[in-house]
Design an enzyme around this catalytic site. Structure first.
Site, PDB file in Angstrom:
ATOM      1  N   GLY A  40     -22.568  46.182  39.982  1.00 28.67           N
ATOM      2  CA  GLY A  40     -23.427  46.824  38.995  1.00 28.67           C
ATOM      3  C   GLY A  40     -24.184  48.010  39.573  1.00 28.67           C
ATOM      4  O   GLY A  40     -24.370  48.114  40.793  1.00 28.67           O
ATOM      5  N   ASN A 107     -19.709  37.703  44.627  1.00 22.77           N
ATOM      6  CA  ASN A 107     -20.122  37.752  43.221  1.00 22.77           C
ATOM      7  C   ASN A 107     -19.479  38.961  42.546  1.00 22.77           C
ATOM      8  O   ASN A 107     -19.615  40.084  43.030  1.00 22.77           O
ATOM      9  CB  ASN A 107     -21.649  37.835  43.154  1.00 22.77           C
ATOM     10  CG  ASN A 107     -22.176  38.116  41.758  1.00 22.77           C
ATOM     11  OD1 ASN A 107     -23.006  38.985  41.552  1.00 22.77           O
ATOM     12  ND2 ASN A 107     -21.709  37.369  40.782  1.00 22.77           N
ATOM     13  N   HIS A 265     -23.857  36.059  34.260  1.00 27.76           N
ATOM     14  CA  HIS A 265     -22.960  36.566  35.300  1.00 27.76           C
ATOM     15  C   HIS A 265     -23.539  36.446  36.708  1.00 27.76           C
ATOM     16  O   HIS A 265     -22.812  36.557  37.683  1.00 27.76           O
ATOM     17  CB  HIS A 265     -22.659  38.036  34.981  1.00 27.76           C
ATOM     18  CG  HIS A 265     -21.595  38.647  35.821  1.00 27.76           C
ATOM     19  ND1 HIS A 265     -20.316  38.135  35.906  1.00 27.76           N
ATOM     20  CD2 HIS A 265     -21.598  39.757  36.621  1.00 27.76           C
ATOM     21  CE1 HIS A 265     -19.581  38.891  36.715  1.00 27.76           C
ATOM     22  NE2 HIS A 265     -20.344  39.880  37.154  1.00 27.76           N
ATOM     23  N   TRP A 266     -24.835  36.214  36.796  1.00 22.02           N
ATOM     24  CA  TRP A 266     -25.547  36.283  38.083  1.00 22.02           C
ATOM     25  C   TRP A 266     -25.931  34.869  38.527  1.00 22.02           C
ATOM     26  O   TRP A 266     -27.102  34.552  38.690  1.00 22.02           O
ATOM     27  CB  TRP A 266     -26.790  37.141  37.889  1.00 22.02           C
ATOM     28  CG  TRP A 266     -27.092  38.067  39.017  1.00 22.02           C
ATOM     29  CD1 TRP A 266     -26.375  38.283  40.156  1.00 22.02           C
ATOM     30  CD2 TRP A 266     -28.247  38.920  39.117  1.00 22.02           C
ATOM     31  NE1 TRP A 266     -26.986  39.214  40.944  1.00 22.02           N
ATOM     32  CE2 TRP A 266     -28.129  39.617  40.328  1.00 22.02           C
ATOM     33  CE3 TRP A 266     -29.335  39.149  38.286  1.00 22.02           C
ATOM     34  CZ2 TRP A 266     -29.088  40.537  40.743  1.00 22.02           C
ATOM     35  CZ3 TRP A 266     -30.288  40.072  38.699  1.00 22.02           C
ATOM     36  CH2 TRP A 266     -30.163  40.751  39.906  1.00 22.02           C
TER      37      TRP A 266
END
Length: 287
Positions: A40, A107, A265-266
């Site tokens: 991101g 991740n 998502h985290w």
């Protein structure tokens, strides 16, 4: 809530990997474990794993690089093979540190990096933990709203704090109220580095061959990858579809899957206590 001041004292250094430089922070003793962050805007290694480093360092030598293109590492990656470019850089970190093998924790974009490194050189990876990794079924359906938000950050009218806040609060996490303004501010400032704006490390692929290269489900090596792997996927992930976790569990011969309820998502940030426990136990073989 974990803050930067809660982090343990960390050694920081920069490694020359070919023509690039990769920044690494490390702490702890024990088997080496590399924590690879997501892609991101404004992401970096230590910020992505701020809630995990101290706990994992109780058992492991925790190495937290800024992926190529991010943070304090050199900017610019091979956009015709992004995952391969990232994996090459991280394998270079292993080489420079004299590590024949290490655990990989990845991740999203970092998960794709870990998986590509394991597919190319499985002998270099001990165990692997993947959280919502990229590249799982990416050619099978249209991009998710969260992925579109991420890929559009540097396009159109360019980066802005509002665009970053929308990505983080609307798509990255399940509970937007958990994210303090300071996280948004820090990531926005990092995202507008002129070098990053000139060459964003995560872009919409322009060539069909690149798209196919970024879809691991088209890689037959996945069916025989021997690396023990734990996949953690937020059930409410709006960036990478949770069905990707089940796809990996079905294809990989040594893959455990844990789908985390009420989580986006985290995973390592939203459910830090659960993540730290599962990750430490899996890497130690306490299954």
């Amino acid at each position: 809530m974990t803050t930067q001041t809660d982090l343990p004292e960390m050694q920081e250094y920069t490694l020359d990997i070919g023509s690039k430089k990769i920044f690494v922070a490390e702490t702890g003793d024990g088997p080496p474990a590399l924590l690879l962050h997501g892609g991101g805007p404004g992401a970096s290694g230590v910020s992505n794993y701020s809630r995990n480093i101290a706990e994992l360092a109780k058992e492991y030598r925790v190495l937290v690089p800024d992926l190529p293109g991010y943070g304090r590492s050199s900017k610019g990656i091979d956009l015709t093979d992004p995952f391969g470019s990232l994996a090459h850089g991280i394998r270079g970190v292993l080489d420079r540190l004299g590590l024949d093998k290490a655990h990989l924790v990845g991740n999203s974009y970092g998960g794709a990096c870990a998986l590509r490194l394991a597919l190319d050189t499985p002998d270099r990876v001990d165990r692997m933990v993947l959280m919502g990794p990229g590249g799982i079924g990416t050619t099978r359906a249209l991009p998710t709203p969260g992925l579109n938000s991420l890929l559009n950050y540097y396009t159109g009218d360019g980066p802005s704090r509002l665009k970053l806040e929308k990505f983080v609060r609307d798509y990255l996490v399940f509970n937007a109220a958990q994210v303090p303004d300071s996280v948004i501010d820090a990531r926005y400032e990092a995202s507008i580095d002129p070098e990053v704006i000139a060459s964003p490390p995560l872009q919409r692929p322009k060539d069909l061959r690149t798209v196919w290269r970024m879809d691991f489900t088209r890689d037959k090596r996945l069916n025989r990858l021997p690396v023990p792997t734990l996949v953690l996927w937020g059930a409410a992930d709006k960036v990478n579809r949770p069905s990707g976790g089940r796809m990996l569990a079905e294809r990989m011969p040594n893959c455990d899957l844990y789908e985390v309820a009420n989580t986006g998502h985290w995973v390592q940030w939203e459910r830090a206590g659960l993540f730290n426990r599962l990750c430490a136990d899996f890497l130690a073989g306490r299954r």
